[in-house]
Design a protein around this motif. Structure first.
Motif, short mmCIF file in Angstrom:
data_model
loop_
_atom_site.label_atom_id
_atom_site.label_comp_id
_atom_site.label_asym_id
_atom_site.label_seq_id
_atom_site.Cartn_x
_atom_site.Cartn_y
_atom_site.Cartn_z
N SER A 179 0.84 -1.19 0.00
CA SER A 179 0.00 0.00 0.00
C SER A 179 0.89 1.25 0.00
CB SER A 179 -0.87 -0.02 1.25
OG SER A 179 -1.34 1.28 1.52
N ALA A 180 0.45 2.28 -0.71
CA ALA A 180 1.24 3.52 -0.76
C ALA A 180 1.37 4.15 0.62
CB ALA A 180 0.58 4.50 -1.73
N SER A 181 0.43 3.80 1.53
CA SER A 181 0.51 4.38 2.89
C SER A 181 1.62 3.71 3.72
CB SER A 181 -0.84 4.23 3.61
OG SER A 181 -1.16 2.87 3.72
N ASP A 182 2.04 2.51 3.29
CA ASP A 182 3.17 1.85 3.95
C ASP A 182 4.43 2.33 3.21
OD1 ASP A 182 5.01 0.22 5.13
OD2 ASP A 182 3.96 -1.67 4.70
N THR A 183 4.85 3.54 3.57
CA THR A 183 5.85 4.26 2.76
C THR A 183 7.14 3.46 2.53
OG1 THR A 183 4.96 6.25 3.76
CG2 THR A 183 6.99 6.49 2.53
N LEU A 184 7.67 2.86 3.59
CA LEU A 184 8.96 2.16 3.43
C LEU A 184 8.82 0.96 2.49
CD1 LEU A 184 10.55 2.25 7.01
CD2 LEU A 184 11.14 3.62 5.00
N ALA A 185 7.75 0.17 2.69
CA ALA A 185 7.55 -1.01 1.84
C ALA A 185 7.28 -0.58 0.40
CB ALA A 185 6.38 -1.84 2.37
N PHE A 186 6.51 0.48 0.23
CA PHE A 186 6.18 0.98 -1.11
C PHE A 186 7.44 1.53 -1.80
CE2 PHE A 186 4.00 4.34 -3.80
CZ PHE A 186 3.47 3.43 -4.71
N GLY A 187 8.25 2.25 -1.03
CA GLY A 187 9.50 2.79 -1.58
C GLY A 187 10.44 1.67 -2.00
N GLU A 282 5.19 8.54 -5.20
CA GLU A 282 6.13 7.43 -5.45
C GLU A 282 7.58 7.91 -5.22
OE1 GLU A 282 3.76 4.82 -8.82
OE2 GLU A 282 4.83 6.62 -9.50
N ILE A 283 7.88 9.09 -5.76
CA ILE A 283 9.23 9.64 -5.58
C ILE A 283 9.51 9.86 -4.09
CG2 ILE A 283 10.69 11.66 -6.04
CD1 ILE A 283 9.15 11.91 -8.74
N SER A 284 8.50 10.35 -3.39
CA SER A 284 8.64 10.60 -1.96
C SER A 284 8.92 9.29 -1.21
CB SER A 284 7.34 11.25 -1.46
OG SER A 284 7.44 11.50 -0.10
N ALA A 285 8.17 8.24 -1.54
CA ALA A 285 8.37 6.94 -0.86
C ALA A 285 9.76 6.38 -1.16
CB ALA A 285 7.29 5.95 -1.33
N MET A 286 10.20 6.53 -2.40
CA MET A 286 11.55 6.04 -2.75
C MET A 286 12.61 6.79 -1.94
SD MET A 286 11.06 5.91 -6.89
CE MET A 286 12.75 5.57 -7.35
#
Lengths: 300, 119
Positions: A179-187, A282-286
């Motif tokens: 999920s995009a809300s799980d920032t680290l996993a999404f990144g 997406e860029i933010s999560a990465m």
């Protein structure tokens, strides 16, 4: 002395066993897989294909996914040419089934059994895989049948040996997208499937495609690449170390990957691709993920 | 009457003008100056890493003049993504007007040279 000693025989036998164990072709997995077209988002598939596949398969000259000569690959391995992935039945992927496309994308095993180890995405989610395949089947101009032949891959002895050392990655199914809300996993998912780790870790030969964080020198840069003049280019360190991106802001990172200029406004040129189609979150999560990984001291 | 003083003045003027003329003769012509500066910009912004040192690689410089003018080429360089080129850096805000002018002149020159070498 020309006598073949026991030691020589043992080395020859071991080499034979080793090379026999290393293959370049594999049996099809005969997957039971078809995409649910009604669920697919072709527009999202186009965006994903552009950022994940287009870097290697899109040819600016033809304006289609007709394949290109990958000049960034070390010349010692030979000439590597990416495939035409338009819908052409002979030159492209027009004869691939959904299962064969899914197989080559996740495991690297092509329709003819050849292993293509440069593009394996074993952790690509079902959702993204479905959208990408739906796009490849769509009426978008970039994937319409084209008989353009981008040339053939011609490996050197070293290149063949390197390919033989590679193995197909496993077919896992189902794989859900973080999920995009799980920032680290999404990144991490994006760093994995955009293959950032492939160039930005220590060496192509030492990357772990299944668990990317186990790659040697994960994201610490120093991998040898080549620009179009044939000059060596070392990939930059993207870990949160002072020699990496510790002092970068998210805006610096965004500028680098979407506009091609680093924190010091120095141009970032080929072979680094640009990703203007990535979304801000997406860029933010990465970026947040990269700031969370182990720092590596490596002043490139 | 030509006095000694006048003679010196005339001689000095002659020498001064001769050196100026020599300077003008020896200095770089405006075209060459622009070419050098354009080349410097071309290399500093690593254009050659994709386009080649003579513009012989990506981008087909030989048809540059058919596709662009001195006004439209800077627009492309400043924002290639607007022209569906997603792999070229976006130079908007990164390159000065004078650098852009030198660069564009140099790019056209490379195109002309490529065409001449094809003949």
């Amino acid at each position: 002395m020309n006598v073949i000693s026991r030691k020589h025989v043992a080395i020859l036998a071991l080499s034979f066993v080793f090379l026999s164990a290393c293959k370049m072709t594999y049996d099809s997995l005969n997957l039971d897989y078809t995409i649910e077209e009604s669920q697919a988002n072709v527009n999202e598939g186009k965006r994903l294909t552009t950022v994940m596949c287009g870097v290697c398969h899109y040819d600016q000259k033809t304006g289609q996914m007709t394949g290109i000569h990958m000049v960034d690959v070390p010349p010692a391995l030979g000439k590597i040419v990416s495939s035409n992935i338009t819908q052409h039945k002979e030159k492209g992927i027009g004869n691939y089934t959904d299962a064969e496309l899914a197989q080559v994308i996740r495991t690297g095993i092509a329709k003819d059994g050849k292993l293509i180890p440069f593009m394996q995405k074993p952790n690509l989610s079902d959702e993204d895989l479905r959208d990408i395949i739906a796009f490849l089947r769509s009426d978008d101009p970039t994937v319409q049948p084209s008989d353009v032949d981008p040339g053939s891959t011609e490996l050197t002895g070293l290149g063949k040996m390197a390919i033989r050392m590679e193995k197909p990655t496993p077919w896992n199914h189902p794989i859900s997208k973080p999920s995009a809300s799980d920032t680290l996993a999404f990144g991490k998912y994006l760093i994995d499937n955009l293959a950032c780790y492939d160039c930005h870790s220590k060496s192509f030969a030492k990357v772990d495609k299944i668990n990317i964080e186990k790659s040697k020198g994960f994201m610490g840069g120093g991998n040898k690449l080549y620009n179009k003049l044939g000059e060596e280019v070392l990939s930059p360190n993207l870990t949160p170390h002072i020699t990496g991106i510790k002092e970068w802001s998210e805006e610096d990172f965004k500028k680098a990957i979407t506009k091609g200029f680093n924190k010091d406004n120095k141009v970032i040129s080929y072979p680094m691709p640009l990703y203007p189609d990535l979304k801000d979150h997406e860029i933010s999560a990465m970026f947040i993920y990269l700031k969370s990984i182990d720092p590596i001291k490596n002043d490139i | 009457m030509i006095t000694k003083k006048n003679t010196y003045v005339i001689l000095a003027s002659f020498l001064f003008l001769s050196t100026q003329a020599l300077d003008i003769y020896q200095s770089t012509t405006p075209v060459e100056k622009s070419k050098d500066e354009g080349k410097q910009v071309f290399e500093r912004f690593a254009c050659n890493s994709c386009h080649g040192n003579s513009g012989e690689m990506e981008g087909d410089f030989s048809t540059l003049k058919e596709r662009f003018t001195a006004e439209t080429l800077p627009e492309y360089i400043n924002n290639p993504q607007a022209y569906d080129n997603k792999q070229m850096p976006v130079y908007d805000g990164m390159i000065s007007d004078s650098e852009m002018e030198d660069l564009v002149a140099y790019l056209f020159l490379l195109g002309e040279e490529l065409n001449r070498s094809d003949d």
